[in-house]
Design an enzyme around this catalytic site. Structure first.
Site, PDB file in Angstrom:
ATOM      1  N   ARG B 328       0.843  -1.190   0.000  1.00  0.00           N
ATOM      2  CA  ARG B 328       0.000   0.000   0.000  1.00  0.00           C
ATOM      3  C   ARG B 328       0.886   1.250   0.000  1.00  0.00           C
ATOM      4  NH1 ARG B 328      -5.069  -2.160   2.390  1.00  0.00           N
ATOM      5  NH2 ARG B 328      -5.068  -4.212   1.366  1.00  0.00           N
ATOM      6  N   GLU B 330       0.406   4.188   0.654  1.00  0.00           N
ATOM      7  CA  GLU B 330      -0.314   5.261   1.339  1.00  0.00           C
ATOM      8  C   GLU B 330       0.591   5.976   2.333  1.00  0.00           C
ATOM      9  OE1 GLU B 330      -4.189   3.919   2.955  1.00  0.00           O
ATOM     10  OE2 GLU B 330      -4.004   2.368   1.434  1.00  0.00           O
ATOM     11  N   ARG B 336      -0.989   1.962  13.095  1.00  0.00           N
ATOM     12  CA  ARG B 336      -1.537   0.708  12.597  1.00  0.00           C
ATOM     13  C   ARG B 336      -1.410   0.517  11.082  1.00  0.00           C
ATOM     14  NH1 ARG B 336      -6.619  -0.805  13.476  1.00  0.00           N
ATOM     15  NH2 ARG B 336      -7.659  -0.445  11.534  1.00  0.00           N
ATOM     16  N   HIS B 337      -0.674   1.372  10.397  1.00  0.00           N
ATOM     17  CA  HIS B 337      -0.515   1.231   8.954  1.00  0.00           C
ATOM     18  C   HIS B 337       0.936   0.995   8.563  1.00  0.00           C
ATOM     19  CE1 HIS B 337      -4.512   3.227   8.946  1.00  0.00           C
ATOM     20  NE2 HIS B 337      -4.688   2.485   7.879  1.00  0.00           N
ATOM     21  N   GLU B 479     -10.189  -2.341  13.999  1.00  0.00           N
ATOM     22  CA  GLU B 479     -10.539  -3.220  12.898  1.00  0.00           C
ATOM     23  C   GLU B 479      -9.352  -4.112  12.568  1.00  0.00           C
ATOM     24  OE1 GLU B 479      -9.683  -2.237   9.083  1.00  0.00           O
ATOM     25  OE2 GLU B 479      -9.979  -4.391   8.994  1.00  0.00           O
ATOM     26  N   SER B 482     -11.508  -7.613   7.298  1.00  0.00           N
ATOM     27  CA  SER B 482     -12.584  -7.133   6.447  1.00  0.00           C
ATOM     28  C   SER B 482     -13.020  -8.270   5.550  1.00  0.00           C
ATOM     29  CB  SER B 482     -12.104  -5.986   5.564  1.00  0.00           C
ATOM     30  OG  SER B 482     -12.482  -4.770   6.113  1.00  0.00           O
ATOM     31  N   ARG B 530      -1.356  -7.171  12.504  1.00  0.00           N
ATOM     32  CA  ARG B 530      -2.413  -6.645  13.375  1.00  0.00           C
ATOM     33  C   ARG B 530      -2.936  -7.700  14.334  1.00  0.00           C
ATOM     34  NH1 ARG B 530      -6.233  -2.504   9.828  1.00  0.00           N
ATOM     35  NH2 ARG B 530      -4.554  -1.068   9.289  1.00  0.00           N
TER      36      ARG B 530
END
Lengths: 556, 556
Positions: B328, B330, B336-337, B479, B482, B530
């Site tokens: 990712r 991002e 948490r990323h 979270e 998903s 996670r």
């Protein structure tokens, strides 16, 4: 098409048994010739194709989707609207897997979901073959008052093959065993619904994709129209191609190989690692890397977990493995190279000798082969049906030859070979043949390679720095595993990197990892695709890569 | 340093027992303050540091590398030259693991390899702590004619910590149990060799890196000099940082989580897939992707195996999983990323309802948590010592709430929330608290999310297309998973992609996969980092990534 097919223009035999033969449907589909075909054959296939398209168009317009409303049995068949499939309800209905259907279910009503693999209508009678995960069962629809209407039979035969259907029916055990399906029972259909209609014309028919070369040649010699699906067509339509029994088996076998690898190593105190694939420099230097921009910083994709798995050893993990993708931006157009493949990597502390690493390789693979031969018979049979191969010959304890011994064998066989160069593919094959002849094995280890042909992190031999504490492992004459003791001493590591022209600045964090106490260690790497390819003597690595990536292919 | 430390400038207590306390060595190392320190403290640490460097320099020049030749016992200790470690011989010597040393070995001579974790000399006596894979044992050198010379004791105490050493010695069981090591026996050293010398000054001392916040605060309050190693220093020196007991435990636990995931799924007929990470388009649209040049073609790195795992379902594999890296690009600077993490992905045919997928999630994770709590006690204890946490509260059957129910709970608690928007991190936390209060669980499923906040391939609800057949799973208010039923109907899939502004041409092979019969299916994705982070209530995902990659970090 072989030339023989022109000389024997025998028509396809008529099917005249109640048992349904999938062979009768085989000649449909797009023409994909690995060989050239004659004009006559081309015209024949063209006619076949037109016929198929007309049939498909007719099906599409026949209202197959909506059962005739005047039929009092209309509720027993038809296309299920999407709305019903959007998790509308949990009914608690019991589903049976096709692969489990046997005589134990005789006279019972069962419900299952699968693909319509093949169909044949005969007036008031229809035969369907339904497939689920490679298992097939014959289903019969027979017009019967209050159970099966003529419209229902018509609906069933109008369905396009490869559609996903739900079948409810009663199991019966036929007197004459059914040969053409994996399950020996028959299901007398009472309800049939289509969950997802396949397009009427498929770019590749599963029967065509599943046909063995032997069957193709036989049909050609008999003058029957037959389609050979070439590799690019298969890969362009990989989702269809993967539905063949051989491909189902190949990837189930691959999954088992991966699991065996992990379970064996875990039993030996190895732990699973996940090292980063995004790297600041080139991970090993030399071969081409995929470069990318990482938030404004130049980066590349890891060519192997080599550096990080060694760093994990310096971080006290003792024995580690990783299963993960490795990336090679090489323009290699061979049967055995991919630009992305699955690496099985191992690294471990060694107490005294790199033979400790070879011991792991030896026991791991011998026990893996034993396990495949014992537990994966169904997969091996399915692969064998399409791609016949002889079982791999291997010894209970793997043969280990030194590189020098290998060179000597080649020289004695009259091969001209550089004693300190790497073996080329041809010589590897030749040595494989000599080893098989002399030692009756197709799996062996060649060790003490010349240092010059190994990566910079390879430990030189204690007695002669021309050679190294390294090894390759061969199956059926092809290299499958590379391993070695590594240099754990930072000064020597830096020196070796410099000697091989590597910019040590780009790997400084790697070299630094050895400055704070580093145990002697070694490891190896294997390509998962190669293990399955060579165990099953498949001729191309694209057959064992789910969605292969090569210099010409980045899709699907 | 807390302000309290100035008020209590108590000196470190002198060690006055025979038992060796690693605490006495703690104050060495580079200063890395998470908080500011006073000038006085800075000066103190500076003096400590200089003292350490002088000591190190003295060690380096003391000839520790070469035992005095006049010592008749010289063969019993010394640095092993590299040549001896290049796989010179296989001696057949028996090695014992440090973690296995117990009273069963009493009076026996054992041989083991480990790191010199700590050392203390006292004239003719020296105590060493040797560590292997997180296990530690106390070793004693006591001058004794014909066995241990004074030079040997000197050699041992001059060794730099973190060096790899071989110890041969006799096991004894001390009367007073040893508290400071994991093994309760003591080894009376007869031979000691260094295999790999660590540099005398380490950028991070393991003791410093291993200290809990509680210990740091306590030391500060007692006015003792103490080092807090900040996160960047840890990650810059990850190979040292990973040697702490907590980190050893975190990654061993992570390995166990991965294995449990696989074994559970295989028992349920799932097979392992390996999908390509090199993609022609963006795999899901929306979030930023890493772009690269693929042999002259624009390509990107897969943001998830989403498209290919669904294609594998269309290819008849039925139930599949994958463990692999996801990328990712991002610029998320959160706890948490990560830009690269390990995805645990699952996809499966569903017969009727997406609850079938939630059932797998439910049973998989509940049994995983049970297994961790039962089988990984040692790892949990090691993590707990440095990062204390309360055991996760979860129910034997996981609570399932609809999104609407969640919104209602938040509204009733006075939270202003968009009933059709996504939950922000704050509201997720808040809902987690409310759920814990009401249902006594920190692990629950929230399902039927608004369609608008889910990816294009998410199946809308049958009764209300404002909602979707999707779910998220939460641990401790965050979270973690998903999942959803997917759109298996190509027309709807294409329509949804267009609605979300995705160029369908870039995903045409994916959409085409549904044209040839596609079963209803669903699946989910989890980040391995996670799982471990939230199960252990760790405060940053970089703690559970072996070599983390974030917008600012691409090394080591």
């Amino acid at each position: 098409m072989s030339e023989a097919s022109e000389q024997n223009p025998t028509p396809a035999p008529e099917d005249n048994s109640e048992q349904f033969s999938t062979m009768a449907l085989e000649a449909e589909g797009e023409s994909e010739g690995g060989k050239k075909m004659s004009k006559k054959e081309a015209a024949k296939l063209d006619r076949l194709r037109k016929k198929q398209e007309l049939k498909a168009a007719a099906t599409a317009n026949s209202g197959a989707a909506a059962p005739a409303s005047e039929d009092p049995l209309a509720a027993n068949y038809g296309d299920v609207p999407l709305n019903e499939l959007q998790s509308k309800a949990v009914t608690g209905r019991q589903w049976t897997e096709v692969g489990k259907l046997d005589s134990g279910f005789e006279a019972q009503t069962v419900l299952f979901r699968g693909r319509l693999q093949a169909k044949r209508g005969k007036g008031k009678l229809a035969f369907l073959v339904v497939r689920e995960r490679g298992f097939t069962v014959q289903c019969v629809l027979n017009v019967k008052p209050d159970v099966v209407s003529p419209q229902m039979v018509k609906y069933a035969t109008a369905l396009s093959t490869e559609s996903i259907i739900d079948i409810e029916g009663v199991v019966s055990v036929p007197k004459v065993p059914i040969e053409s399906t994996t399950q020996k029972v028959e299901v007398h259909v009472t309800k049939i619904y289509s969950i997802s209609n396949a397009e009427p014309v498929l770019p590749v028919n599963i029967d065509d994709a599943a046909r063995s070369e032997t069957e193709i040649v036989k049909a050609e010699q008999a003058g029957e129209p037959v389609i050979r699906v070439n590799q690019d067509t298969r890969l362009n339509n990989r989702v269809l191609d993967l539905r063949t029994p051989a491909n189902q088996a190949i990837f189930r076998l691959q999954s088992e190989v991966g699991m065996f690898f992990e379970q064996y190593l875990r039993a030996k105190d190895f732990i699973a690692l996940h090292t980063p694939k995004l790297m600041p420099g080139s991970s090993e230097g030399g071969s081409a890397v995929f470069k990318l921009d990482y938030m404004g910083t130049p980066a590349c994709l890891a060519q192997s977990p080599q550096l990080h798995k060694q760093m994990a050893i310096c971080a006290d993990f003792g024995r580690v493995y990783e299963i993960g993708p490795v990336f090679r931006a090489e323009r290699s157009f061979t049967h055995r190279h991919l630009c992305e493949f699955v690496g099985l990597d191992v690294e471990m502390e060694i107490k005294e000798h790199y033979s400790e690493v070879m011991d792991i390789v030896d026991e791991l693979f011998v026990s893996m082969f034993d396990s495949i031969n014992k537990n994966s018979q169904k997969q091996l049979e399915a692969i064998n049906r399409q791609y016949p191969f002889k079982p791999l010959k291997y010894l209970p304890r793997t043969l280990r030859l030194t590189f020098e011994e290998g060179i000597k064998m080649l020289e004695e066989a009259g091969v001209n070979v550089d004693p300190l160069g790497d073996l080329n593919t041809e010589n590897e094959r030749k040595l494989g043949e000599l080893v098989k002849e002399k030692y009756d094995t197709e799996f062996y280890i060649l060790h003490r390679y010349p240092l010059a042909v190994r990566p910079f992190y390879t430990m030189p031999c204690y007695d002669n720095p021309t050679y190294s504490n390294s090894f390759d492992v061969f199956i059926r004459g092809e290299e499958i595993i590379s391993g070695a003791q590594r240099v754990h001493e930072p000064q020597l590591l830096e020196k070796r990197a410099r000697e091989l022209g590597i910019d040590v600045k780009t790997i400084s964090t790697y070299i630094d990892a050895f400055r704070y106490g580093a145990p002697p260690h070694g490891g190896f790497g294997v390509g998962l695709e190669r293990v399955v390819m060579l165990f099953c003597a498949l001729n191309n690595i694209r057959k064992t890569s789910l969605f292969p990536r090569d210099p010409n292919r980045l899709a699907p």
